[in-house]
Motif scaffolding. Structure first.
Motif, mmCIF file in Angstrom:
data_model
loop_
_atom_site.group_PDB
_atom_site.id
_atom_site.type_symbol
_atom_site.label_atom_id
_atom_site.label_comp_id
_atom_site.label_asym_id
_atom_site.label_seq_id
_atom_site.Cartn_x
_atom_site.Cartn_y
_atom_site.Cartn_z
ATOM 1 N N UNK A 349 0.661 -1.331 -0.166
ATOM 2 C CA UNK A 349 -0.154 0.040 -0.116
ATOM 3 C C UNK A 349 0.904 1.329 0.006
ATOM 4 N N UNK A 350 1.955 1.522 0.672
ATOM 5 C CA UNK A 350 2.840 2.507 0.686
ATOM 6 C C UNK A 350 3.287 3.019 -0.756
ATOM 7 N N UNK A 351 3.420 1.964 -1.542
ATOM 8 C CA UNK A 351 4.036 2.202 -2.967
ATOM 9 C C UNK A 351 3.027 2.499 -3.788
ATOM 10 N N UNK A 352 1.672 2.214 -3.862
ATOM 11 C CA UNK A 352 0.574 2.422 -4.613
ATOM 12 C C UNK A 352 -0.524 3.411 -4.283
ATOM 13 N N UNK A 353 -0.315 3.688 -2.960
ATOM 14 C CA UNK A 353 -1.355 4.781 -2.450
ATOM 15 C C UNK A 353 -1.267 5.948 -3.086
ATOM 16 N N UNK A 354 -0.264 6.562 -3.233
ATOM 17 C CA UNK A 354 -0.220 7.818 -4.070
ATOM 18 C C UNK A 354 -0.757 7.630 -5.220
ATOM 19 N N UNK A 355 -0.643 6.876 -6.005
ATOM 20 C CA UNK A 355 -1.200 6.734 -7.426
ATOM 21 C C UNK A 355 -2.796 6.570 -7.285
ATOM 22 N N UNK A 356 -3.098 5.801 -6.344
ATOM 23 C CA UNK A 356 -4.501 5.490 -6.078
ATOM 24 C C UNK A 356 -5.203 6.723 -5.592
ATOM 25 N N UNK A 357 -4.738 7.556 -4.644
ATOM 26 C CA UNK A 357 -5.300 8.537 -4.403
ATOM 27 C C UNK A 357 -5.230 9.584 -5.301
ATOM 28 N N UNK A 358 -4.366 9.929 -5.952
ATOM 29 C CA UNK A 358 -4.377 10.761 -6.959
ATOM 30 C C UNK A 358 -5.517 10.654 -8.391
ATOM 31 N N UNK A 359 -5.535 9.418 -8.525
ATOM 32 C CA UNK A 359 -6.397 8.911 -9.654
ATOM 33 C C UNK A 359 -7.965 9.060 -9.342
ATOM 34 N N UNK A 360 -8.120 8.504 -7.873
ATOM 35 C CA UNK A 360 -9.459 8.840 -7.269
ATOM 36 C C UNK A 360 -9.755 10.368 -7.127
ATOM 37 N N UNK A 361 -9.172 11.139 -6.674
ATOM 38 C CA UNK A 361 -9.284 12.574 -6.528
ATOM 39 C C UNK A 361 -9.436 13.284 -7.889
ATOM 40 N N UNK A 362 -8.647 12.957 -8.763
ATOM 41 C CA UNK A 362 -8.915 13.350 -10.237
ATOM 42 C C UNK A 362 -10.177 13.019 -10.660
ATOM 43 N N UNK A 363 -10.803 11.688 -10.417
ATOM 44 C CA UNK A 363 -12.082 11.343 -10.833
ATOM 45 C C UNK A 363 -13.239 11.887 -10.079
ATOM 46 N N UNK A 364 -12.890 12.333 -8.932
ATOM 47 C CA UNK A 364 -13.752 12.876 -7.883
ATOM 48 C C UNK A 364 -14.111 14.288 -8.799
ATOM 49 N N UNK A 365 -13.093 15.011 -9.230
ATOM 50 C CA UNK A 365 -13.569 16.228 -9.768
ATOM 51 C C UNK A 365 -14.089 16.162 -10.799
ATOM 52 N N UNK A 366 -13.788 15.012 -11.773
ATOM 53 C CA UNK A 366 -14.503 14.925 -13.219
ATOM 54 C C UNK A 366 -15.658 14.502 -13.067
ATOM 55 N N UNK A 367 -15.984 13.690 -12.061
ATOM 56 C CA UNK A 367 -17.586 13.091 -11.821
ATOM 57 C C UNK A 367 -18.466 14.314 -11.372
ATOM 58 N N UNK A 414 -11.943 21.197 -7.878
ATOM 59 C CA UNK A 414 -10.607 21.289 -8.310
ATOM 60 C C UNK A 414 -9.591 21.700 -7.253
ATOM 61 N N UNK A 415 -9.935 22.602 -6.534
ATOM 62 C CA UNK A 415 -9.140 23.514 -5.406
ATOM 63 C C UNK A 415 -9.242 22.608 -4.309
ATOM 64 N N UNK A 416 -10.226 21.818 -4.046
ATOM 65 C CA UNK A 416 -10.043 20.790 -2.910
ATOM 66 C C UNK A 416 -9.447 19.719 -3.130
ATOM 67 N N UNK A 417 -9.780 18.944 -4.313
ATOM 68 C CA UNK A 417 -8.804 17.798 -4.803
ATOM 69 C C UNK A 417 -7.337 18.132 -4.751
ATOM 70 N N UNK A 418 -6.818 19.209 -5.217
ATOM 71 C CA UNK A 418 -5.559 19.791 -5.351
ATOM 72 C C UNK A 418 -4.836 19.767 -4.003
ATOM 73 N N UNK A 419 -5.678 20.434 -3.012
ATOM 74 C CA UNK A 419 -5.237 20.463 -1.595
ATOM 75 C C UNK A 419 -5.087 19.064 -1.162
ATOM 76 N N UNK A 420 -5.998 18.066 -1.154
ATOM 77 C CA UNK A 420 -6.031 16.923 -0.731
ATOM 78 C C UNK A 420 -4.853 16.056 -1.239
ATOM 79 N N UNK A 421 -4.449 16.229 -2.460
ATOM 80 C CA UNK A 421 -3.405 15.606 -2.953
ATOM 81 C C UNK A 421 -2.053 15.878 -2.593
ATOM 82 N N UNK A 422 -1.983 17.227 -2.413
ATOM 83 C CA UNK A 422 -0.872 17.836 -1.765
ATOM 84 C C UNK A 422 -0.619 17.321 -0.133
ATOM 85 N N UNK A 423 -1.609 17.403 0.580
ATOM 86 C CA UNK A 423 -1.932 16.918 1.846
ATOM 87 C C UNK A 423 -1.536 15.468 2.340
ATOM 88 N N UNK A 424 -2.175 14.715 1.302
ATOM 89 C CA UNK A 424 -2.197 13.397 1.403
ATOM 90 C C UNK A 424 -0.907 12.614 0.999
#
Length: 432
Positions: A349-367, A414-424
């Motif tokens: 999980x530590x290896x894949x979590x950044x990719x997973x979170x980034x994609x999920x947050x991007x799709x949240x914005x798109x959805x 978009x602003x929220x997902x960007x902040x969450x990506x930087x934070x998490x």
């Protein structure tokens, strides 16, 4: 290989590349030519109605005040956009309407309309148009000469459209439309005690204990329905949130079945991958139509449609991320005597979590954007209000209002997902 042979081979290769270089643009040009003819692009100019486009744009930042007379009873009603909930109380109206036995409507610039048993419109530069509507027709009288383009007349109907406004006369009704800039009644309706107050006066009332009443009058505005609109925005956001994160929760365990390094048996990998192909192969709008027939309209149906589509997308992305993990880190965790769940927790999980979170947050914005269209089909969210406003073809300022709110919502996500990506992911709250 001799020099001559090498030279001949090089010439053939250059010749082949040259033909390819010429063929590709020709194929693209032929395809564009086919589109030009097939879609009748040349006839587009004939189908464009500039007047309708100009009216549509002007309606987005203006409103109409209707002054309507019932020709049978002589009663006059004044309302915003012709709606009962925007109607002036009896005996009142805007300052450019003078009520009386004969109602005078001053459109400005010398355009003066009189309503009564005989109606008239004094048009500067043209003359006086009179009409006495009754059971036999409009009985209109025009100045001598051919009718100008801004007048459309028949026995039972006369419509005069000038830059100052529009005047329509039928046997039963005479109605004046005057356009004004702004979104009238946006804050308070005519029956509100706060209608017409400026910001300073409203602040004065708020500080004297009327803040709750002011907010209540704004929130329950019958014309603009702010409370319903913001609840619809919440439904749209809820559809996107439930669909996106629900898909991520479902797709993550299934992704292990599709990953080669975690599932040795090919039959399980094949079944998982084909399921992902099926789910993402059917567009979200198709899932929306199918689910709305099965479960009925509502925001939950939209959330399920997003969940199904994104489960297939996330499953593919997550499985590819799992196949690219570094085995050495897992082996290091295993060497400490860690159990299987601990190896996943600290080695995978530590290896894949950044990719997973980034994609999920991007799709949240798109959805969030997609939920608007899905809501229009399932009968929920801001999409439903938007399609209803468009279908009326009357209050385009409301359409503009909803579109502005949708854009602001997408910008906020978009602003929220960007902040969450930087934070998490990076731990950087400031984005530096």
């Amino acid at each position: 290989m001799t020099t001559a042979t090498l030279h001949a081979a090089t010439l053939r290769q250059f010749s082949r590349k040259k033909r390819t270089t010429l063929a590709v643009p020709l194929v693209i040009l032929a395809y564009l030519t086919y589109i030009f003819v097939s879609f009748d692009v040349a006839g587009l100019s004939e189908r464009i109605n500039i007047d309708n486009a100009r009216t549509l744009i002007s309606d987005s930042y203006s409103y109409k005040t209707h002054v309507a007379q019932d020709n049978r009873t002589g009663t006059v009603a004044i309302s915003i956009e012709g709606e009962r909930k925007g109607q002036y109380p009896d005996g009142t109206g805007p300052d450019w309407v003078r009520l009386g036995d004969a109602t005078m409507v001053d459109l400005g610039g010398g355009h003066l309309i009189t309503l009564g048993p005989q109606v008239s419109y004094d048009i500067p530069g043209y003359g006086l148009v009179t009409a006495r509507p009754d059971g036999t027709g409009v009985n209109a009288v025009f100045p001598e000469g051919a009718l100008p383009e801004f007048i459309n007349a028949s026995k039972n109907r006369v419509m005069i459209a000038t830059d100052a406004g529009r005047f329509t006369i039928t046997r039963a009704r005479a109605e004046v439309f005057k356009y004004s800039y702004g979104w009238e009644l946006f804050f308070f309706t005519l029956d509100s005690p706060y209608y017409g107050m400026g910001p300073i006066e409203l602040l004065g009332h708020a500080f004297t204990g009327e803040a709750a009443a002011i907010v209540q009058d704004f929130w329950t505005n019958k014309m603009w329905r702010h409370g319903d609109v913001f609840w619809a925005l919440f439904e749209t956001l809820l559809m996107a949130f439930l669909g996106t994160f629900g898909a991520a929760i479902v797709a993550l365990p299934l992704a292990f079945l599709a990953a080669r390094n975690f599932t040795p048996l090919g039959i399980f990998r094949f079944a998982a991958r084909r399921m992902f192909d099926f789910l993402r192969g059917v567009d979200g709008l198709i899932w929306t139509i199918v689910l709305s027939r099965a479960f009925g309209p509502g925001p939950l149906t939209g959330a399920l449609a997003i969940l199904l589509t994104d489960t297939g997308t996330f499953g593919k992305m997550f499985s590819e991320a799992l196949e690219n993990v570094d085995d050495k880190q897992i082996e290091g965790i295993t060497s400490t005597g860690a159990k299987p769940m601990q190896r996943y927790r600290f080695g995978v999980f530590p290896q894949v979590m950044p990719v997973l979170l980034s994609q999920v947050l991007y799709y949240l914005e798109s959805n969030t954007r997609s939920a608007t269209i899905i809501g229009a089909i399932t009968g929920g969210g801001i999409g439903l209000l938007l399609t209803q406003a468009i279908a009326t073809q009357k209050d385009w300022e409301e359409v503009t209002y909803y579109i502005v709110l949708i854009i602001l919502l997408v910008m906020a996500m978009d602003t929220l997902s960007g902040w969450l990506r930087r934070k998490l992911i990076t731990g950087d709250e400031g984005g530096h």
